[in-house]
Design an enzyme around this catalytic site. Sequence first.
Site, PDB file in Angstrom:
ATOM      1  N   ASN A   1     -10.057  -0.981  -2.342  1.00 47.17           N
ATOM      2  CA  ASN A   1      -8.645  -0.728  -2.009  1.00 47.17           C
ATOM      3  C   ASN A   1      -7.792  -1.309  -3.135  1.00 47.17           C
ATOM      4  O   ASN A   1      -7.756  -2.522  -3.319  1.00 47.17           O
ATOM      5  CB  ASN A   1      -8.353  -1.403  -0.666  1.00 47.17           C
ATOM      6  CG  ASN A   1      -6.923  -1.261  -0.202  1.00 47.17           C
ATOM      7  OD1 ASN A   1      -6.001  -1.134  -0.996  1.00 47.17           O
ATOM      8  ND2 ASN A   1      -6.726  -1.300   1.106  1.00 47.17           N
TER       9      ASN A   1
ATOM     10  N   HIS B   1      -3.766   6.840   0.947  1.00 45.40           N
ATOM     11  CA  HIS B   1      -4.003   5.513   0.379  1.00 45.40           C
ATOM     12  C   HIS B   1      -5.429   5.115   0.758  1.00 45.40           C
ATOM     13  O   HIS B   1      -5.836   5.249   1.916  1.00 45.40           O
ATOM     14  CB  HIS B   1      -2.992   4.516   0.957  1.00 45.40           C
ATOM     15  CG  HIS B   1      -3.439   3.104   0.848  1.00 45.40           C
ATOM     16  ND1 HIS B   1      -3.844   2.551  -0.343  1.00 45.40           N
ATOM     17  CD2 HIS B   1      -3.586   2.129   1.798  1.00 45.40           C
ATOM     18  CE1 HIS B   1      -4.207   1.294  -0.117  1.00 45.40           C
ATOM     19  NE2 HIS B   1      -4.066   1.017   1.165  1.00 45.40           N
TER      20      HIS B   1
ATOM     21  N   CYS C   1       0.821  -1.225   0.000  1.00 47.49           N
ATOM     22  CA  CYS C   1       0.000   0.000   0.000  1.00 47.49           C
ATOM     23  C   CYS C   1       0.848   1.265   0.000  1.00 47.49           C
ATOM     24  O   CYS C   1       0.405   2.316  -0.461  1.00 47.49           O
ATOM     25  CB  CYS C   1      -0.940   0.008   1.203  1.00 47.49           C
ATOM     26  SG  CYS C   1      -1.975  -1.453   1.260  1.00 47.49           S
TER      27      CYS C   1
HETATM   28  N1  ACO Z   1     -19.396  -9.801   5.368  1.00 43.75           N
HETATM   29  C1  ACO Z   1     -20.091 -10.138   6.458  1.00 43.75           C
HETATM   30  N2  ACO Z   1     -19.520 -10.472   7.622  1.00 43.75           N
HETATM   31  C2  ACO Z   1     -18.182 -10.451   7.680  1.00 43.75           C
HETATM   32  C3  ACO Z   1     -17.392 -10.099   6.589  1.00 43.75           C
HETATM   33  C4  ACO Z   1     -18.051  -9.776   5.394  1.00 43.75           C
HETATM   34  N3  ACO Z   1     -17.379  -9.405   4.285  1.00 43.75           N
HETATM   35  N4  ACO Z   1     -16.104 -10.167   6.967  1.00 43.75           N
HETATM   36  C5  ACO Z   1     -16.084 -10.547   8.249  1.00 43.75           C
HETATM   37  N5  ACO Z   1     -17.335 -10.719   8.673  1.00 43.75           N
HETATM   38  C6  ACO Z   1     -17.776 -11.136   9.992  1.00 43.75           C
HETATM   39  C7  ACO Z   1     -16.747 -11.932  10.733  1.00 43.75           C
HETATM   40  O1  ACO Z   1     -16.821 -13.278  10.380  1.00 43.75           O
HETATM   41  C8  ACO Z   1     -17.135 -11.699  12.164  1.00 43.75           C
HETATM   42  O2  ACO Z   1     -18.208 -12.527  12.457  1.00 43.75           O
HETATM   43  P1  ACO Z   1     -18.338 -13.204  13.924  1.00 43.75           P
HETATM   44  O3  ACO Z   1     -18.452 -12.064  14.872  1.00 43.75           O
HETATM   45  O4  ACO Z   1     -19.571 -14.006  13.789  1.00 43.75           O
HETATM   46  O5  ACO Z   1     -17.081 -13.992  14.095  1.00 43.75           O
HETATM   47  C9  ACO Z   1     -17.649 -10.272  12.158  1.00 43.75           C
HETATM   48  O6  ACO Z   1     -17.971  -9.967  10.792  1.00 43.75           O
HETATM   49  C10 ACO Z   1     -16.629  -9.281  12.641  1.00 43.75           C
HETATM   50  O7  ACO Z   1     -15.381  -9.623  12.031  1.00 43.75           O
HETATM   51  P2  ACO Z   1     -14.114  -8.781  12.225  1.00 43.75           P
HETATM   52  O8  ACO Z   1     -13.003  -9.309  11.370  1.00 43.75           O
HETATM   53  O9  ACO Z   1     -13.867  -8.614  13.690  1.00 43.75           O
HETATM   54  O10 ACO Z   1     -14.649  -7.483  11.592  1.00 43.75           O
HETATM   55  P3  ACO Z   1     -14.213  -6.039  11.904  1.00 43.75           P
HETATM   56  O11 ACO Z   1     -15.279  -5.373  12.647  1.00 43.75           O
HETATM   57  O12 ACO Z   1     -12.825  -5.984  12.416  1.00 43.75           O
HETATM   58  O13 ACO Z   1     -14.175  -5.480  10.450  1.00 43.75           O
HETATM   59  C11 ACO Z   1     -12.561  -4.974   8.805  1.00 43.75           C
HETATM   60  C12 ACO Z   1     -13.333  -6.064   9.484  1.00 43.75           C
HETATM   61  C13 ACO Z   1     -13.510  -4.091   8.030  1.00 43.75           C
HETATM   62  C14 ACO Z   1     -11.590  -5.608   7.817  1.00 43.75           C
HETATM   63  C15 ACO Z   1     -11.841  -4.193   9.879  1.00 43.75           C
HETATM   64  O14 ACO Z   1     -11.048  -5.021  10.668  1.00 43.75           O
HETATM   65  C16 ACO Z   1     -11.034  -3.128   9.359  1.00 43.75           C
HETATM   66  O15 ACO Z   1     -11.523  -2.106   8.952  1.00 43.75           O
HETATM   67  N6  ACO Z   1      -9.718  -3.354   9.358  1.00 43.75           N
HETATM   68  C17 ACO Z   1      -8.763  -2.401   8.855  1.00 43.75           C
HETATM   69  C18 ACO Z   1      -7.986  -3.068   7.870  1.00 43.75           C
HETATM   70  C19 ACO Z   1      -8.325  -2.621   6.514  1.00 43.75           C
HETATM   71  O16 ACO Z   1      -9.292  -2.033   6.158  1.00 43.75           O
HETATM   72  N7  ACO Z   1      -7.407  -2.937   5.705  1.00 43.75           N
HETATM   73  C20 ACO Z   1      -7.500  -2.536   4.383  1.00 43.75           C
HETATM   74  C21 ACO Z   1      -6.502  -3.250   3.638  1.00 43.75           C
HETATM   75  S1  ACO Z   1      -4.928  -3.091   4.289  1.00 43.75           S
HETATM   76  C22 ACO Z   1      -4.443  -1.565   3.990  1.00 43.75           C
HETATM   77  O17 ACO Z   1      -4.700  -1.033   2.957  1.00 43.75           O
HETATM   78  C23 ACO Z   1      -3.703  -0.906   5.040  1.00 43.75           C
END
Ligand code: ACO
Length: 334
Positions: free
Chosen positions: A291, A261, A115
């Site tokens: 992304n 980014h 990234c």
């Molecule tokens: N659709 C529906 N449910 C989902 C999905 C999806 N696509 N993905 C995960 N879930 C579910 C999980 O299975 C979990 O279910 P559970 O509670 O029954 O186990 C629940 O949603 C929560 O999962 P988490 O992984 O804890 O979700 P979180 O709230 O952390 O959100 C996310 C995930 C959006 C990826 C978040 O962690 C985030 O914003 N992370 C930042 C990282 C990021 O955005 N990176 C981008 C790429 S890297 C970069 O460019 C730096």
Amino acid sequence: MYTSRIAGIGHYVPDNVVTNADLEKMMDTSDEWIVERTGIKERRWIDPSTGDLPSTMGTKAAQIAIEKAGLTPDDIDFIVFATLSPDYYFPGPGVQVQDQLGIKEIGALDVRNQCSGFVYGLSVADQFIKTGMYRNILVIGSEYHSGGLEKTTRGRNVTVIFGDGAGAVVLQRGEDGKGILSTHLHSEGKHAEELALIGPATSRWVDQIMSENDESDTSYFPYMNGNFVFKHAVTRFSEAIIEAAAANNVQPADINLLIPHQANLRITQFIQRKMGLSDDQVYNNIQRYGNTTAASIPIALSEAHMEGRIKDGDLICLAAFGSGFTWASALIKW
Ligand code: ACO
């Protein structure tokens, strides 16, 4: 010392639009979940029948950037290509762009900083120009994520985030004090495996993966520890912006346009609030492209420029954080 300025910008995205509703047909997810957590409504995924690849998309973006700079491919002295999804394991796509553009035998360098790759590439190019070694350098970010994503419920936390596309700039020698004021590069390798695609690679080669024949093995799909990445991203993005401003004796509030980014709209909104910036001071297009990793900043820069969001004399800040972990920023006087 010379200065380096962005003389031309271009971007290319595949025609194939994949909406959140399309993803609902592939995996257990919902438009509501994706929009609430990431802000993404749709992304472009290459239709393999088109033949688009990171090199060809990069070349298309580069052709636009070269034309907008009022140059021809033969005016380019060097190529820097940032990607985590090269056409081949080796060689990297920089040489393919040299060939596809039909340029004479200039140098081509590949950057592997995910990234942050575009800002790292821009920084490398900036040094070559400032020292007088080159006059016009192509800096390209291009990614083909969709071919390597796990398009099932198991891979949904990663797959819904990523899109394909390319952006490019021509960085050119300038002498008027405008252009790149400073760049700032960082890494923290102890977190390398928190956002990574581990195999196939030399630490886990194809024959090992095949001989294990383990259905639960996901090492050849991207892995992301989402919450962990989120927490580090908001800290490092902010540090990178503050560092760029401080190095030039300005405040983050003096930045006319922050082009981060496009990691996740929630990450960007968090940073915007932390930096006290208005909506006018921050550019977002992740809603339409997802992304696109190394391509996200040049695509956003290209669209922001086309929309008239960048004016002569503006202070533009580019900032990135991602796999490595790596993070980087650049402050530019337009
Ligand atoms: N659709 C529906 N449910 C989902 C999905 C999806 N696509 N993905 C995960 N879930 C579910 C999980 O299975 C979990 O279910 P559970 O509670 O029954 O186990 C629940 O949603 C929560 O999962 P988490 O992984 O804890 O979700 P979180 O709230 O952390 O959100 C996310 C995930 C959006 C990826 C978040 O962690 C985030 O914003 N992370 C930042 C990282 C990021 O955005 N990176 C981008 C790429 S890297 C970069 O460019 C730096």
